[in-house]
Design a protein around this motif. Structure first.
Motif, PDB file in Angstrom:
ATOM      1  N   SER A 225       0.813  -1.215   0.000  1.00  0.00           N
ATOM      2  CA  SER A 225       0.000   0.000   0.000  1.00  0.00           C
ATOM      3  C   SER A 225       0.848   1.267   0.000  1.00  0.00           C
ATOM      4  O   SER A 225       0.341   2.334  -0.319  1.00  0.00           O
ATOM      5  CB  SER A 225      -0.943   0.007   1.209  1.00  0.00           C
ATOM      6  N   HIS A 226       2.112   1.148   0.350  1.00  0.00           N
ATOM      7  CA  HIS A 226       3.027   2.286   0.388  1.00  0.00           C
ATOM      8  C   HIS A 226       4.326   1.911  -0.326  1.00  0.00           C
ATOM      9  O   HIS A 226       4.642   0.732  -0.498  1.00  0.00           O
ATOM     10  CB  HIS A 226       3.358   2.685   1.830  1.00  0.00           C
ATOM     11  N   THR A 227       5.093   2.900  -0.663  1.00  0.00           N
ATOM     12  CA  THR A 227       6.396   2.680  -1.266  1.00  0.00           C
ATOM     13  C   THR A 227       7.325   2.050  -0.230  1.00  0.00           C
ATOM     14  O   THR A 227       7.307   2.425   0.938  1.00  0.00           O
ATOM     15  CB  THR A 227       7.007   4.022  -1.733  1.00  0.00           C
ATOM     16  N   ILE A 228       8.124   1.092  -0.687  1.00  0.00           N
ATOM     17  CA  ILE A 228       9.135   0.467   0.172  1.00  0.00           C
ATOM     18  C   ILE A 228      10.399   1.308   0.037  1.00  0.00           C
ATOM     19  O   ILE A 228      10.824   1.620  -1.072  1.00  0.00           O
ATOM     20  CB  ILE A 228       9.443  -0.975  -0.289  1.00  0.00           C
ATOM     21  N   ASP A 229      10.999   1.692   1.148  1.00  0.00           N
ATOM     22  CA  ASP A 229      12.244   2.444   1.047  1.00  0.00           C
ATOM     23  C   ASP A 229      13.299   1.839   1.960  1.00  0.00           C
ATOM     24  O   ASP A 229      13.035   0.920   2.724  1.00  0.00           O
ATOM     25  CB  ASP A 229      12.031   3.933   1.316  1.00  0.00           C
ATOM     26  N   TYR A 230      14.486   2.359   1.832  1.00  0.00           N
ATOM     27  CA  TYR A 230      15.646   1.875   2.578  1.00  0.00           C
ATOM     28  C   TYR A 230      16.322   3.067   3.233  1.00  0.00           C
ATOM     29  O   TYR A 230      16.472   4.117   2.602  1.00  0.00           O
ATOM     30  CB  TYR A 230      16.636   1.177   1.636  1.00  0.00           C
ATOM     31  N   PRO A 231      16.775   2.928   4.492  1.00  0.00           N
ATOM     32  CA  PRO A 231      17.474   4.037   5.143  1.00  0.00           C
ATOM     33  C   PRO A 231      18.803   4.351   4.462  1.00  0.00           C
ATOM     34  O   PRO A 231      19.309   5.460   4.553  1.00  0.00           O
ATOM     35  CB  PRO A 231      17.680   3.552   6.581  1.00  0.00           C
ATOM     36  N   PHE A 232      19.358   3.348   3.767  1.00  0.00           N
ATOM     37  CA  PHE A 232      20.582   3.521   2.976  1.00  0.00           C
ATOM     38  C   PHE A 232      20.461   2.570   1.790  1.00  0.00           C
ATOM     39  O   PHE A 232      19.754   1.564   1.861  1.00  0.00           O
ATOM     40  CB  PHE A 232      21.840   3.204   3.797  1.00  0.00           C
ATOM     41  N   ALA A 233      21.127   2.887   0.703  1.00  0.00           N
ATOM     42  CA  ALA A 233      21.035   2.053  -0.493  1.00  0.00           C
ATOM     43  C   ALA A 233      21.710   0.707  -0.247  1.00  0.00           C
ATOM     44  O   ALA A 233      22.889   0.658   0.094  1.00  0.00           O
ATOM     45  CB  ALA A 233      21.693   2.752  -1.675  1.00  0.00           C
ATOM     46  N   PRO A 234      20.976  -0.408  -0.391  1.00  0.00           N
ATOM     47  CA  PRO A 234      21.600  -1.715  -0.177  1.00  0.00           C
ATOM     48  C   PRO A 234      22.600  -2.022  -1.285  1.00  0.00           C
ATOM     49  O   PRO A 234      22.433  -1.589  -2.422  1.00  0.00           O
ATOM     50  CB  PRO A 234      20.423  -2.685  -0.207  1.00  0.00           C
TER      51      PRO A 234
END
Length: 88
Positions: free
Chosen positions: A50-59
């Motif tokens: 339902s929402h965009t998946i994000d990352y605190p830092f680029a994996p």
């Protein structure tokens, strides 16, 4: 609150709990090693969210557009995943 739906069950994530920790807490078998997005061994297929998946830092691990790394991604709302291991 974040709800996670898998073929096995549905559950919610505790505050500040990673998706990987939630999967392990609820009895899902998930491969993992580094817990920081380097190795990619925890990758799962995102079916919908339902929402965009994000990352605190680029994996650093290479992932496809429909894959996520539960060790380090941030999820909100409702997410449907296939938790079965992805063999590369």
């Amino acid at each position: 609150m974040t709800w996670v739906m898998t073929s096995k069950k549905q559950f919610y994530l505790h505050d500040d709990e990673s998706l990987l920790d939630g999967l392990l807490r609820t009895g899902h078998e998930v491969n993992y090693q580094c817990r920081e997005g380097y190795c990619g061994s925890c990758r799962v297929k995102r079916i919908a969210s339902s929402h965009t998946i994000d990352y605190p830092f680029a994996p650093l691990a290479m992932i496809e557009e429909d894959e996520i790394l539960p060790c380090c991604c941030r999820v909100r709302g409702v997410i449907y995943i296939n938790h079965e291991p992805i063999i590369k």
